[in-house]
Design an enzyme around this catalytic site. Structure first.
Site, PDB file in Angstrom:
ATOM      1  CE1 TYR A 131      54.889  58.098  89.751  1.00 22.11           C
ATOM      2  CE2 TYR A 131      55.680  58.660  87.556  1.00 22.11           C
ATOM      3  CZ  TYR A 131      55.204  57.727  88.461  1.00 22.11           C
ATOM      4  OH  TYR A 131      55.049  56.415  88.064  1.00 22.11           O
TER       5      TYR A 131
ATOM      6  CD  GLU B 142      55.204  54.404  90.817  1.00 28.08           C
ATOM      7  OE1 GLU B 142      54.272  55.044  90.317  1.00 28.08           O
ATOM      8  OE2 GLU B 142      55.040  53.322  91.410  1.00 28.08           O
TER       9      GLU B 142
END
Length: 432
Positions: free
Chosen positions: A155, A243
């Site tokens: 991530y 993101e």
């Protein structure tokens, strides 16, 4: 893909590189999160277009708007396995269900014929996920991309952090899942790296982050390049959030599989190309309508329409309505410089909601005087033949003159002494 990753910063207490404790303030009401700005949402393929422009590694992809086009584009890709993704703004597409009964908005195709069949089931149908309304969202495009073979997911995000006064990398070796869940269950697995917005991250910072995340030695240079390229995108495009979930490693090269990018709407004049990507078909028509008149509108589930000037005052108004046992039907901020015509448009938009049974107006007269607002209310009520119970609370400049105009109008307008009184009268009007 996380929708509110930027709200995680105060919960990220993991060991980090030069990290500082941060605080974040956000308001919630009636099961939604609200920000005063109108945020631009991009489809995944639009994000991939931007990433391609900034030399961010993504898998090869094509776009299709018909089953026949999906067939042709899959052949052009020439991938062993093709991923077919429905293009809507909501997350949770893989677990979504179409209104025609077809399950899954993310599918794998081994042949062009399979890709065509999948597209046939997706295109022209509505996809329902945990982040959509029960009616779902109409799928008009599918993205076709090559499937990459990887073993581990990471991530990575770039956010603006108030506490550190600039951008911060937020990353975790536990990618491919909701970052909120990781923050709650494994906070030690999340790393924060604040850095100077003008100078950007240093090579030492990106190398240390890559090692902490667990990238192999041979892939660390690629990870560093991707961190830097994503930051170049973030800064050049006036983004507020980039993101990537997941980021993966394939043959010592780092790829970004899925992305969510948010932009500062105050920079629209600098980013006309990006803001031309706006897809109003997926937005609430009332919100689109309101934005055309510089009004901030968010639809909700209640039956008391709200018209207020100022985001803070609007949130307080909704809270008081709920305290009195009512439910707000919307957030509508006409702003500090509202004109009579804006007031009329605000009434039109609020009253167009069939759930609205009463309207509460709560105005603090400052830049715009109360008598000007009162005249706008009167004109709107007459022009629109408003039949809803109308409760008005005014305060501030020329408040007495404003109330005199409302009283002399001959219209069925109930005035209130203060906000609490206004909320009580609005809730009571539902039972009259």
């Amino acid at each position: 893909m996380s929708v509110f990753a930027s709200n995680l910063l105060p919960r990220l207490k993991a060991p980090s590189i030069n990290s500082k404790k941060s605080t974040n303030h956000h308001n919630g009401a009636s099961k939604i999160y609200f920000q005063a700005t109108r945020n631009l949402n991009l489809h995944e393929y639009q994000s991939k277009m931007l990433m391609n422009k900034f030399k961010v590694n993504v898998q090869n992809w094509k776009l299709a708007e018909s089953p026949e086009e999906a067939f042709q584009r899959t052949k052009e890709l020439g991938a062993k396995t093709t991923v077919v993704k429905a293009q809507i703004h909501a997350g949770g597409r893989g677990k979504g269900v179409f209104t025609n009964g077809y399950k899954g908005g993310v599918k794998f195709a081994e042949t062009a014929e399979q890709a065509k069949e999948i597209a046939q089931n997706m295109l022209g149908n509505r996809l329902v996920t945990q982040q959509t309304t029960p009616e779902g969202v109409l799928v008009q495009k599918v993205m076709l991309s090559e499937s990459l073979d990887y073993e581990k997911e990471f991530y990575f995000a770039i956010l603006l952090d108030r506490a550190s006064g600039g951008p911060v990398f937020v990353a975790s070796p536990m990618g491919g899942m909701d970052i909120e869940h990781v923050a709650a269950t494994h906070p030690e697995a999340i790393f924060k790296v604040p850095f100077n917005i003008n100078a950007g991250p240093t090579p030492a910072q990106t190398a240390e982050l890559a090692r902490k995340l667990g990238f192999s030695d041979k892939s660390i240079p690629s990870a560093q390049a991707q961190f830097q390229n994503l930051y170049n995108l973030f800064k050049s495009c006036d983004a507020t959030q980039v993101e990537i979930n997941p980021m993966v490693e394939v043959n010592n090269q780092v790829y970004c599989i899925d992305a969510k990018i948010g932009f500062d709407d105050n920079a629209q004049f600098r980013q006309p190309e990006i803001f031309s990507f706006r897809d109003t078909a997926e937005e609430d028509p009332r919100e689109v309508d309101a934005s055309n008149f510089n009004l901030n509108y968010v639809g909700m589930d209640g039956n008391i329409g709200c018209m207020v000037n100022g985001a803070g005052l609007a949130m307080a108004t909704m809270d008081i309505i709920k305290l009195e046992g009512g439910e707000p039907a919307n957030f509508l901020d006409v702003g500090g410089g509202a004109t009579e015509s804006q007031v009329k448009e605000a009434f039109r938009i609020v009253s167009s909601d069939p759930k609205v049974k009463a309207i509460l107006v709560n105005i603090f007269g400052g830049i715009v005087k109360c008598d000007v607002i009162a005249q706008g209310i009167i004109n709107a009520a007459r022009d629109l033949s408003l039949k809803h119970p109308l409760i008005v609370r005014l305060a501030g400049t020329n408040v007495d003159r404003g109330y005199q105009l409302l009283s002399a109008s001959g219209l069925n307008i109930t005035t209130a002494a203060d906000l609490g009184d206004a909320a009580k009268k609005a809730v009571a009007s539902l039972h009259q």
